[in-house]
Design an enzyme around this catalytic site. Structure first.
Site, PDB file in Angstrom:
ATOM      1  CG  ASN A 114      -0.662  25.258   0.814  1.00  0.00           C
ATOM      2  OD1 ASN A 114       0.304  25.345   0.072  1.00  0.00           O
ATOM      3  ND2 ASN A 114      -1.859  25.639   0.445  1.00  0.00           N
ATOM      4  N   GLY A 187       3.326  30.481  -3.752  1.00  0.00           N
ATOM      5  CA  GLY A 187       3.452  30.989  -2.385  1.00  0.00           C
ATOM      6  C   GLY A 187       2.684  32.274  -2.205  1.00  0.00           C
ATOM      7  CB  SER A 188       2.788  34.716   0.504  1.00  0.00           C
ATOM      8  OG  SER A 188       4.174  34.992   0.503  1.00  0.00           O
ATOM      9  CD  GLU A 209      -0.313  28.969 -10.484  1.00  0.00           C
ATOM     10  OE1 GLU A 209      -1.359  29.021  -9.811  1.00  0.00           O
ATOM     11  OE2 GLU A 209      -0.306  28.914 -11.723  1.00  0.00           O
ATOM     12  CB  CYS A 243      -3.868  28.529  -2.576  1.00  0.00           C
ATOM     13  SG  CYS A 243      -4.042  27.219  -3.789  1.00  0.00           S
ATOM     14  CD  GLU A 331      -4.154  33.261   1.188  1.00  0.00           C
ATOM     15  OE1 GLU A 331      -3.175  33.971   0.862  1.00  0.00           O
ATOM     16  OE2 GLU A 331      -4.314  32.097   0.788  1.00  0.00           O
TER      17      GLU A 331
HETATM   18  P1  NAD Z   1       5.653  31.681   1.203  1.00  0.00           P
HETATM   19  O1  NAD Z   1       5.525  32.764   0.192  1.00  0.00           O
HETATM   20  O2  NAD Z   1       6.018  32.071   2.596  1.00  0.00           O
HETATM   21  O3  NAD Z   1       6.776  30.611   0.758  1.00  0.00           O
HETATM   22  C1  NAD Z   1       6.800  30.014  -0.510  1.00  0.00           C
HETATM   23  C2  NAD Z   1       8.224  29.674  -0.892  1.00  0.00           C
HETATM   24  O4  NAD Z   1       9.009  30.844  -0.925  1.00  0.00           O
HETATM   25  C3  NAD Z   1       8.924  28.710   0.054  1.00  0.00           C
HETATM   26  O5  NAD Z   1       9.616  27.741  -0.706  1.00  0.00           O
HETATM   27  C4  NAD Z   1       9.894  29.582   0.822  1.00  0.00           C
HETATM   28  O6  NAD Z   1      11.098  28.928   1.173  1.00  0.00           O
HETATM   29  C5  NAD Z   1      10.188  30.704  -0.151  1.00  0.00           C
HETATM   30  N1  NAD Z   1      10.446  31.980   0.519  1.00  0.00           N
HETATM   31  C6  NAD Z   1       9.847  32.447   1.652  1.00  0.00           C
HETATM   32  N2  NAD Z   1      10.307  33.686   1.951  1.00  0.00           N
HETATM   33  C7  NAD Z   1      11.211  33.998   0.984  1.00  0.00           C
HETATM   34  C8  NAD Z   1      12.047  35.138   0.744  1.00  0.00           C
HETATM   35  N3  NAD Z   1      12.028  36.188   1.549  1.00  0.00           N
HETATM   36  N4  NAD Z   1      12.843  35.110  -0.332  1.00  0.00           N
HETATM   37  C9  NAD Z   1      12.868  34.058  -1.166  1.00  0.00           C
HETATM   38  N5  NAD Z   1      12.111  32.945  -0.973  1.00  0.00           N
HETATM   39  C10 NAD Z   1      11.294  32.911   0.084  1.00  0.00           C
HETATM   40  O7  NAD Z   1       4.276  30.891   1.141  1.00  0.00           O
HETATM   41  P2  NAD Z   1       3.789  29.638   1.988  1.00  0.00           P
HETATM   42  O8  NAD Z   1       3.597  30.051   3.403  1.00  0.00           O
HETATM   43  O9  NAD Z   1       4.634  28.459   1.721  1.00  0.00           O
HETATM   44  O10 NAD Z   1       2.358  29.354   1.316  1.00  0.00           O
HETATM   45  C11 NAD Z   1       1.220  30.097   1.650  1.00  0.00           C
HETATM   46  C12 NAD Z   1       0.818  31.059   0.567  1.00  0.00           C
HETATM   47  O11 NAD Z   1       0.908  30.450  -0.709  1.00  0.00           O
HETATM   48  C13 NAD Z   1      -0.617  31.491   0.690  1.00  0.00           C
HETATM   49  O12 NAD Z   1      -0.710  32.866   0.375  1.00  0.00           O
HETATM   50  C14 NAD Z   1      -1.343  30.669  -0.349  1.00  0.00           C
HETATM   51  O13 NAD Z   1      -2.542  31.222  -0.807  1.00  0.00           O
HETATM   52  C15 NAD Z   1      -0.321  30.603  -1.412  1.00  0.00           C
HETATM   53  N6  NAD Z   1      -0.534  29.434  -2.245  1.00  0.00           N
HETATM   54  C16 NAD Z   1      -0.881  29.583  -3.537  1.00  0.00           C
HETATM   55  C17 NAD Z   1      -1.134  28.474  -4.315  1.00  0.00           C
HETATM   56  C18 NAD Z   1      -1.532  28.578  -5.748  1.00  0.00           C
HETATM   57  O14 NAD Z   1      -1.545  27.550  -6.418  1.00  0.00           O
HETATM   58  N7  NAD Z   1      -1.858  29.741  -6.272  1.00  0.00           N
HETATM   59  C19 NAD Z   1      -1.007  27.207  -3.760  1.00  0.00           C
HETATM   60  C20 NAD Z   1      -0.640  27.087  -2.431  1.00  0.00           C
HETATM   61  C21 NAD Z   1      -0.395  28.210  -1.676  1.00  0.00           C
END
Ligand code: NAD
Length: 453
Positions: A114, A187-188, A209, A243, A331
């Site tokens: 994002n 990520g999530s 994070e 996020c 979320e």
């Molecule tokens: P995501 O968890 O789907 O993906 C994040 C990363 O994990 C990507 O690089 C992806 O390739 C990898 N990934 C995905 N599935 C995986 C799996 N099964 N096994 C191993 N790696 C895997 O998240 P997203 O859709 O990229 O981002 C959205 C989420 O991130 C939201 O929940 C948002 O709130 C959160 N976020 C948090 C912050 C923060 O700073 N705290 C910042 C941005 C986004």
């Protein structure tokens, strides 16, 4: 070269201690800065083709962010790296005590899509500043930004120092089987748990994070005009795919009508229109479908329109929402703002605490008691009083979640510490050794020890 060989190369390189040299770190940070500036146009184009993000937003929320981080570390590296003297207790006299910031080794940074530059490069910059080698795995969902980062970094840096590894779930799963000295994941919460489990196999420390449902509360004692303007900006920035965006809004009932009108006014004023090149699009079909399912037509106060061809979703406000509605179950991560009204401030704080701890929380009020209750009674990663989102732009504040929204933090000196081991060293003189701690023990020694300790 296979990724296993690259990681092995980084581990070997780290053992040469070259990355511990401050000049070395600065040289590469400066190089990264130059490359970002030289490739600014490429960076804009990649993110624009991924999800229509404007140059203005890309500069303010991504590029300037990373450049600011680099400048911070260039300026403060010497001070941050210096061993910190601390006082020495009586039992350890005569001696001196210091805390050394020791780089961890080979770091894995996994980014989200994002804010693909900021969330990949800011942790990378902190990891390098702290003297580590780094593998960066950006999100494959924003494929063009992943490619551009890989091109810029892999063509200009030695792979035994920094390497961008491209890939999705399969590649990340493979990476997670390998041993790193630290994993920094953005990520999530769902994927965060996968990362945490994999890291546990190697006892690898993690910073996670993550996300969550971040509330914004507006009470009758708020400056409503300012609150509306700031909330509209923070919610619809990046089309709500932030996020720390306010996920849902809690408004004191007596000012709700007036406040909703103000929200409507600012949404119109900011011109988040279907053909606008300043309003970001939804990243992909999957998220677009997920989001439009959350728009309950009967509860639309404003907006609700969308266009599947270009993944546009109009800023949408839903009213008369209750805690059981679908939109309140997870979320949102999109431009939909559910509004719940309240009459009792303390009661609404209790309702928030029934949910998982959010990454951020926001309160708009000029009432001192409300400010105090918000700060003392609610647990959340970080937040603002009378603003949204902006707390993360202050380098002096640690940025991270708590509970379900994350583990650990970064930014500024906190980023440096996140990628360092705080190594304690006690140095003693070798003269004047009192015999009191050594056997054979006696009642006299015990009575002296009791006095001393
Ligand atoms: P995501 O968890 O789907 O993906 C994040 C990363 O994990 C990507 O690089 C992806 O390739 C990898 N990934 C995905 N599935 C995986 C799996 N099964 N096994 C191993 N790696 C895997 O998240 P997203 O859709 O990229 O981002 C959205 C989420 O991130 C939201 O929940 C948002 O709130 C959160 N976020 C948090 C912050 C923060 O700073 N705290 C910042 C941005 C986004």
């Amino acid at each position: 070269m296979k990724i296993q060989e690259i990681i092995a190369g980084q581990k070997t390189f780290f053992k040469t201690h070259k990355t511990k040299n401050i000049k070395f770190r600065k040289m590469y940070l400066e190089k990264l800065k130059e490359l970002i500036i030289q490739n600014e146009e490429l960076l804009y184009r990649a993110i624009e083709s991924d999800f229509g993000k404007s140059r203005f937003d890309t500069f303010t929320t991504e590029i300037s962010f990373v450049l600011k981080d680099i400048d911070y570390y260039l300026k403060n590296l010497k001070t941050l790296s210096k061993p910190k003297k601390v006082s020495t207790n009586l039992a350890n006299q005569i001696g001196k005590s210091k805390i050394h910031q020791e780089p961890l080794g080979c770091i894995l940074v996994i980014g989200a899509w994002n804010y693909p530059y900021q969330l990949s490069l800011s942790p990378l910059v902190a990891a390098l500043a702290a003297g580590n080698c780094c593998i960066l795995k950006p999100s494959e969902i924003a494929g063009n930004t992943m490619n551009v980062m890989s091109k810029i970094i892999n063509e200009n840096f030695p792979s035994e120092y920094i390497y961008v590894y491209k890939g999705g779930i399969d590649e990340t799963t493979d990476l997670l089987r390998l041993k790193f000295d630290k994993i920094f994941f953005t990520g999530s919460t769902k994927v965060g748990k996968i990362i945490y489990k994999a890291a546990a196999e190697h006892l690898t420390p993690v910073t996670l994070e993550l996300g969550g449902k971040s509330p914004a509360i507006v009470t009758k004692d708020a400056n409503l005009e300012v609150a509306a303007k700031r909330i509209v900006w923070g919610k619809f920035l990046n089309a709500g795919q932030t996020c720390v965006a306010p996920d849902y809004l809690l408004v004191e009932e007596s000012v709700q009508e007036q406040f909703l009108e103000m929200l409507r006014k600012y949404i119109k004023e900011f011109k988040y229109e279907p053909n606008s090149d300043q309003y970001t699009r939804i990243i992909n079909q999957k998220n677009f479908q997920r989001l439009i399912q959350l728009i309950n037509k009967e509860k639309i106060y404003f907006g609700g329109n969308y266009n599947e061809e270009n993944f546009y979703i109009e800023p949408t406000i839903l009213t008369a929402v209750n805690w059981e509605d679908n939109v309140m179950q997870e979320e949102i991560f999109g431009p939909i703002l559910p509004v719940i009204s309240f009459t009792n401030f303390n009661q609404i704080l209790l309702s928030i605490t029934d949910l998982e701890k959010p990454l951020a929380a926001y309160l708009f009020t000029d009432n001192l008691e409300e400010k105090e209750a918000f700060t003392q009674k609610l647990s959340f990663g970080g937040g603002c009083i009378n603003d949204v989102v902006m707390h993360l732009s202050n380098d002096n504040l640690p940025f991270g979640g708590v509970g379900n929204s994350g583990i650990g933090n970064y930014h500024g000196r906190y980023g440096f510490e996140t990628f360092s081991h705080q190594k304690s060293i006690l140095e003693k003189v070798t003269w004047g050794e009192p015999n009191i701690k050594y056997p054979p023990y006696s009642d006299k020694k015990l009575s002296w020890i009791k006095k001393l300790l």
